[in-house]
Design an enzyme around this catalytic site. Structure first.
Site, mmCIF file in Angstrom:
data_model
loop_
_atom_site.group_PDB
_atom_site.id
_atom_site.type_symbol
_atom_site.label_atom_id
_atom_site.label_comp_id
_atom_site.label_asym_id
_atom_site.label_seq_id
_atom_site.Cartn_x
_atom_site.Cartn_y
_atom_site.Cartn_z
ATOM 1 N N ASP A 177 -9.615 -4.602 8.417
ATOM 2 C CA ASP A 177 -8.706 -5.773 9.221
ATOM 3 C C ASP A 177 -9.430 -6.212 10.383
ATOM 4 O O ASP A 177 -9.370 -7.451 10.634
ATOM 5 C CB ASP A 177 -6.907 -5.075 9.626
ATOM 6 C CG ASP A 177 -6.842 -4.069 8.057
ATOM 7 O OD1 ASP A 177 -6.084 -4.177 7.438
ATOM 8 O OD2 ASP A 177 -7.642 -3.065 8.165
ATOM 9 N N ARG A 231 0.597 -1.230 -0.593
ATOM 10 C CA ARG A 231 0.040 0.144 -0.072
ATOM 11 C C ARG A 231 0.519 1.463 -0.319
ATOM 12 O O ARG A 231 0.531 2.337 -0.379
ATOM 13 C CB ARG A 231 -0.606 -0.319 1.071
ATOM 14 C CG ARG A 231 -1.731 -0.811 1.474
ATOM 15 C CD ARG A 231 -2.442 -1.146 2.486
ATOM 16 N NE ARG A 231 -3.534 -2.108 2.174
ATOM 17 C CZ ARG A 231 -3.840 -3.767 3.002
ATOM 18 N NH1 ARG A 231 -2.723 -3.658 2.881
ATOM 19 N NH2 ARG A 231 -4.437 -4.747 3.051
ATOM 20 N N HIS A 264 -2.753 0.194 8.468
ATOM 21 C CA HIS A 264 -3.394 -0.490 7.147
ATOM 22 C C HIS A 264 -2.532 -1.061 6.466
ATOM 23 O O HIS A 264 -2.522 -0.101 5.052
ATOM 24 C CB HIS A 264 -4.937 0.437 6.654
ATOM 25 C CG HIS A 264 -5.591 -0.414 5.667
ATOM 26 N ND1 HIS A 264 -6.116 -1.759 6.275
ATOM 27 C CD2 HIS A 264 -5.797 -0.030 3.888
ATOM 28 C CE1 HIS A 264 -6.528 -2.259 4.797
ATOM 29 N NE2 HIS A 264 -6.189 -1.672 3.347
ATOM 30 N N ARG A 315 -11.719 -8.625 9.135
ATOM 31 C CA ARG A 315 -11.467 -9.893 8.896
ATOM 32 C C ARG A 315 -11.541 -10.605 9.926
ATOM 33 O O ARG A 315 -11.161 -11.545 10.188
ATOM 34 C CB ARG A 315 -10.063 -9.773 7.782
ATOM 35 C CG ARG A 315 -10.531 -9.127 6.173
ATOM 36 C CD ARG A 315 -9.169 -8.921 6.166
ATOM 37 N NE ARG A 315 -9.487 -8.285 4.758
ATOM 38 C CZ ARG A 315 -8.654 -7.050 3.486
ATOM 39 N NH1 ARG A 315 -7.677 -6.980 4.056
ATOM 40 N NH2 ARG A 315 -9.162 -6.793 2.750
ATOM 41 N N ASN A 325 -5.716 3.687 -0.318
ATOM 42 C CA ASN A 325 -4.211 3.520 -0.054
ATOM 43 C C ASN A 325 -2.986 4.501 -0.480
ATOM 44 O O ASN A 325 -3.408 4.755 -1.770
ATOM 45 C CB ASN A 325 -4.349 2.038 -0.029
ATOM 46 C CG ASN A 325 -5.064 1.298 0.700
ATOM 47 O OD1 ASN A 325 -4.819 1.762 2.308
ATOM 48 N ND2 ASN A 325 -5.252 -0.173 0.094
#
Ligand SMILES: NC(=O)c1ccc[n+]([C@@H]2O[C@H](COP(=O)([O-])OP(=O)(O)OC[C@H]3O[C@@H](n4cnc5c(N)ncnc54)[C@H](O)[C@@H]3O)[C@@H](O)[C@H]2O)c1
Length: 316
Positions: free
Chosen positions: A151, A91, A178, A154, A123
């Site tokens: 995240d 990213r 991130h 997830r 990003n």
């Protein structure tokens, strides 16, 4: 915020922006939805396509393909424009390209007289949220990055699978960048009020090695998805809708977003993923978790890595 009608503007209707628009419409979150993209044909096509779903939507939504003047009366401008990761790219590799794009977009939005809340997903999201705050001049509370919201989602999903519990009953956060230096906060992870570390200690079918493996999979999930289908977008789209609802419905919800730190976690002058209370005014407050020593070190490392890139980017 000129009237009582909620208006959301999405800038960048690529994979992420158009999935967000679709999810927003499906959940009936806003009365007005404006789509803007450099590729006008794409956003015009998306507006036409989405409008054809209106008879099936839970609430009326006025959707059109617009331009920056429409930001004047917007409550939220969501930024999903810019380059995405190619296979193998991190990213942070996207920073120079996307900061340049953001400078022109944020200037255009502000020229309209916009006085609402920015939500940033492009990003590297922590750095672009900082850039949006700088370029816009808006108060820090009204510039929010999606941070580690995806995240964390997830993480909750894989923990729910592992322990065979509804993911919505898993309370666990990923914080930090991130990106590759993010970290799990195991010291505050629980299911139904029981600490996950305790559950693992008391049951031999579970192990700390498994937990570590689950986290690595979460951290690297974008690489795995991009390898298979070129981009990730459904998860983040739903995360952005969750954030939009928290704002428009004044929810005071706790979500892991990229928030500006002004002394919290011993850090200053940085946007990074932390749990924060989100409501109609943006970020009400950053929640400061009591991290253990290992977590503190990892968080400080994440800050350091972001700051190194930022020093280079904003000096150039
Ligand atoms: N925060 C997260 O968790 C998360 C998750 C997935 C993707 N992303 C990021 O979201 C961003 C978008 O990803 P994508 O897959 O939708 O990419 P995409 O290439 O499909 O879409 C990007 C869109 O931005 C538009 N655009 C480019 N420059 C513009 C400008 N100056 N003005 C207006 N529009 C412009 C392009 O025309 C394109 O439609 C990427 O940076 C990606 O890494 C973030």
């Amino acid at each position: 915020m000129a009237n009582n009608i909620n208006r959301v503007v999405v800038v960048g209707t690529g994979f992420v922006g158009s999935s967000y628009a679709f999810a927003l419409l499906n959940q009936g979150v806003t009365e007005e939805l404006v789509l803007i993209d450099l590729n006008k044909e794409k956003s015009e096509g998306d507006a036409m396509d989405l409008n054809h779903g209106l008879p099936f939507a839970p609430a009326p939504t006025k959707i059109w393909f617009g331009d920056y003047r429409d930001c004047k009366d917007a409550d939220i401008v969501v930024l999903t424009a810019g380059a995405n990761q190619k296979p193998g790219e991190t990213r942070l590799d996207l920073v120079d390209k996307n900061v340049k794009i953001f400078k022109s977009i944020v200037n255009e939005v502000m020229k309209s007289g916009f006085d609402g809340i920015f939500l940033v997903a492009t990003n590297p999201v922590d750095i672009l949220t900082y850039a949006t705050w700088k370029f816009s001049g808006l108060p820090k509370e009204r510039v929010i990055g999606s941070g580690t919201i995806l995240d964390t989602a997830r993480f909750r999903y894989v923990l729910g699978e592992y322990f065979q519990v509804d993911t919505r009953n898993v309370h666990a956060y990923i914080i930090g960048e991130h990106g590759d230096t993010e970290l799990p906060v195991w010291s505050h992870a629980d299911i139904g009020g029981r600490s996950i570390l305790e559950i693992v200690e008391e049951n031999e079918e579970y192990s700390l090695d498994d937990l570590e493996r689950l986290f690595i999979n979460v951290r690297d999930a974008a690489y795995h998805i991009i390898q298979r289908k070129g981009a990730t977008y459904y998860g983040i789209a739903m995360g952005l809708v969750r954030l939009t609802k928290a704002i428009l419905q004044n929810e005071n919800s706790i979500l892991t977003v990229s928030a500006y730190l002004d002394g919290e976690y011993g850090q200053n002058d940085i946007y990074i993923g932390v749990p924060a209370v989100v409501n109609r005014n943006g970020i009400r407050e950053v929640l400061e978790l009591k991290l253990n020593e290992e977590e503190k070190e990892k968080f400080a490392h994440s800050v350091k890595v972001l700051k190194e890139v930022m020093n280079h980017t904003f000096q150039a």
